[in-house]
Enzyme design. Structure first.
Site, PDB file in Angstrom:
ATOM      1  N   ASP A 288     -24.782 -28.354 -37.273  1.00 30.05           N
ATOM      2  CA  ASP A 288     -25.192 -27.163 -36.521  1.00 30.05           C
ATOM      3  C   ASP A 288     -24.687 -27.249 -35.073  1.00 30.05           C
ATOM      4  O   ASP A 288     -25.433 -27.039 -34.114  1.00 30.05           O
ATOM      5  CB  ASP A 288     -26.710 -27.006 -36.541  1.00 30.05           C
ATOM      6  CG  ASP A 288     -27.149 -25.612 -36.075  1.00 30.05           C
ATOM      7  OD1 ASP A 288     -26.284 -24.701 -36.045  1.00 30.05           O
ATOM      8  OD2 ASP A 288     -28.323 -25.442 -35.733  1.00 30.05           O
ATOM      9  N   ILE A 289     -23.414 -27.554 -34.944  1.00 28.67           N
ATOM     10  CA  ILE A 289     -22.825 -27.650 -33.604  1.00 28.67           C
ATOM     11  C   ILE A 289     -22.532 -26.245 -33.093  1.00 28.67           C
ATOM     12  O   ILE A 289     -21.871 -25.445 -33.754  1.00 28.67           O
ATOM     13  CB  ILE A 289     -21.539 -28.499 -33.629  1.00 28.67           C
ATOM     14  CG1 ILE A 289     -21.881 -29.938 -34.026  1.00 28.67           C
ATOM     15  CG2 ILE A 289     -20.845 -28.465 -32.272  1.00 28.67           C
ATOM     16  CD1 ILE A 289     -20.662 -30.802 -34.229  1.00 28.67           C
TER      17      ILE A 289
END
Length: 631
Positions: free
Chosen positions: A50-51
């Site tokens: 979830d960058i």
């Protein structure tokens, strides 16, 4: 972990100052921190999943520098490079297309995902940080047109780093470079774009792995930047090289950005000529900054800074009161205003660098004039002395020397050389006067640049606009406005629009037009400088040639005088043995006197020849000194 008090990277990017991306120095900080964080994760076999800018927090270090931290590991899990996972996490704008298809479009598929999904998210994040916008934008926005969003990401050609749909049901347009509004230099962009192209790759087989990503990004972060201002082109370049690279590699990098071949590259730094030996290390190059760069010379035509007019990116307010829409519009207008401020500073700095560089060239050419004039006058002095000595050495009773054809021709040639040197001296003096006149023009132009107040006017408008923007930001959180507040809001909209119009007017009339006029003037001055430099080269060559020829003539004349002196002594000796000399009605010089006089004359000619030889050596050394560059 420590408290990150400065928000997230997303909040930084949402600030109007960064509407078109981060400044280069700040972007490099983001890149360094993200790479370091991801490297730590991969060393521990963790995939983040979830960058995005909202999960990269910012804090300020003890020395005021930004520090960015990867956070929010709620979706993270342990995963080796060769392992896969099937669960879906993340934020849709930053999701890998395969995950997007399943999570957003709800299409059943049996694909498994590897660690490279983080690379896709990093690519979108870095593009967002560099440009201020997402790389893939369907008409209406990513969340309003999900099918087109998926098409853009999956149909993207190899090498493309962005795609957009400009109108409803319109074609997809691809970009292979960062937009012109980006604040990153072309030098950094040339290093970054290939990385983005290879991590924003849908097919996992074609996408880079983390090892190559870390290698390429580390290569960028280990480079040093050398600021080079191309005086002829009037453009500032950032050249990224490794400290251990040679000057030859640096010159090739300059060649790629400026199209100026290494053999034609000549540099000044702070008013002094820089002689760069191709084989030595680039560490010997002086420390440069954007305000104190190396100045590069070439014969290119001035083209100046290429930029997009901020007025083209200014949205318009809707007539009715819509708090959210008014806030969004004000934010967009303010972002364009900050872009105008940044460009105004760059344009003003460009004018300063043009004038400063020309001033340094004037100084170099003036020094060349002084050296050449000194050599010419010294040669002329020796020649005049020589010719005067020959006239005074004419002695009665020696008609054979005065009438000797070769000696007469040599003396005539010396007089001709003296006339040429005299003309060269006059020519150089006139050139000095011309350069002095141009230098005075430069001083006046620099004074005008220093007196320019356009930056202050734009900043004043921005301060007032920013105050209104903050009011709009507060108002958008309210359900509605009362009658009086609504009237104030309408008045604020009018004032905001007026300030924006004034700001853009100042930018166009006080910044852009003056900059364009300065480019035209700069081009004319550069042509004058180029012609003057070529003329000085011809004059210097003429002076050197005259000096060399005069030396040869003096040597020949000296040899003839020695031979005549020897012959005269022999003739006198024979005459003395044959019969006593008749009594002359007037005293005539004795052989001994003639011998002494001829010996003195020979010694004088030898000294003169020696002086001319030394003078010629001086000219040769001057010719070996790097001359001012072709401009």
């Amino acid at each position: 972990m420590e408290y990150c008090s400065s928000g997230s990277l997303l909040s930084v990017l949402e600030s109007p100052e960064n509407a078109f991306g981060l400044p280069e120095d700040e972007f490099l900080v983001v890149l360094r921190c993200v790479v370091a964080g991801m490297n730590h994760l991969r060393e521990n076999g963790i995939v983040h999943r979830d960058i995005k800018p909202g999960n990269i927090m910012r804090l300020v270090g003890e020395e005021g520098q930004s520090i960015y931290k990867l956070t929010d590991f709620g979706a993270a899990r342990e995963l080796d490079d060769d392992e896969k996972f099937v669960s879906v996490y993340g934020t849709e704008e930053y999701l890998h297309p395969d995950m997007y298809e399943r999570a957003v479009l709800r299409k059943p598929q049996q694909k498994a995902f590897g660690v490279t999904v983080d690379l896709w998210s990093i690519g979108v994040t870095l593009y967002h940080a560099a440009t201020g916008s997402l790389p893939f934008i369907p008409f209406g926005g990513p969340r309003r047109n999900k099918e087109i969003m998926y098409r853009i990401t999956t149909e993207k050609p190899a090498g493309a780093i962005a795609g957009a749909q400009r109108r409803e049901n319109g074609p997809l347009e691809w970009s292979y470079t960062l937009p012109i509004t980006c604040q990153l230099s072309l030098g950094l962009q040339s290093q970054l774009v290939p990385i983005l192209a290879n991590i924003l790759e849908v097919e996992q087989a074609k996408c880079w792995g983390f090892d190559q990503f870390f290698a390429e990004t580390s290569d960028i972060l280990q480079r040093v930047v050398i600021h080079v201002f191309s005086l002829s082109q009037a453009v500032l370049h950032h050249v990224y090289i490794h400290a251990h690279n040679t000057i030859a590699i640096f010159q090739e990098a300059v060649h790629k950005q400026t199209s100026v071949a290494p053999r034609h590259q000549e540099y000044l730094f702070e008013g002094h000529l820089c002689v760069l030996e191709p084989s030595i290390s680039a560490q010997h190059i002086a420390h440069t900054t954007a305000s104190s760069p190396l100045t590069l010379f070439s014969t290119a035509i001035p083209k100046g800074l290429a930029f997009r007019d901020p007025a083209l990116d200014v949205p318009k307010f809707v007539p009715k009161v819509d708090l959210q829409a008014d806030y969004n519009t004000a934010k967009g207008v303010l972002g364009a205003g900050y872009q105008a401020l940044r460009l105004a500073r760059v344009l003003l700095d460009g004018q300063e660098l043009m004038l400063r560089g020309l001033h340094w060239v004037m100084e170099v050419l003036q020094a060349t004039c002084r050296r050449t004039l000194e050599v010419a006058r010294t040669s002329l002095l020796y020649l005049s002395s020589s010719l005067g000595t020959e006239r005074s050495s004419s002695v009665a009773g020696m008609p054979e020397i005065q009438e000797l054809k070769v000696a007469a021709e040599l003396r005539s040639r010396l007089r001709t050389l003296a006339e040429v040197l005299s003309r060269c001296s006059q020519n150089i003096t006139e050139t000095q006067e011309s350069l002095s006149s141009l230098s005075q023009e430069l001083v006046k132009s620099r004074d005008q640049v220093h007196e320019d107040r356009s930056i202050q006017q734009i900043q004043c408008c921005l301060d007032k606009m920013n105050f209104i923007y903050k009011q709009f930001k507060k108002s958008r959180m309210r359900p509605g406005l009362g009658y009086n507040e609504e009237q104030i809001h309408k008045l604020d909209k009018m004032n905001f629009s007026h300030l924006a119009k004034r700001l853009l007017q100042v930018f166009q009339e006080e910044c852009v037009q003056k900059y364009q006029a300065s480019l035209v003037t700069h081009g004319k001055r550069m042509r004058v400088v180029h012609e003057t430099r070529n003329h000085l080269r011809l004059v210097s060559c003429s002076v050197a040639a005259c000096n060399t020829e005069a030396q040869g003539v003096q040597e020949s004349l000296s040899k003839i005088l020695e031979e005549l002196s020897h012959q005269l002594l022999q003739d006198r000796a024979k005459g003395a043995q044959a019969s006593p000399p008749p009594i002359a009605p007037y005293p005539s010089p004795t052989p001994k006197d003639l011998l002494l006089h001829m010996q003195e004359l020979c010694e004088g000619m030898k000294l003169l020849a020696s002086d001319l030889l030394d003078n010629n050596r001086i000219i040769e050394r001057l010719n070996r000194v790097p001359a001012a560059p072709d401009v």
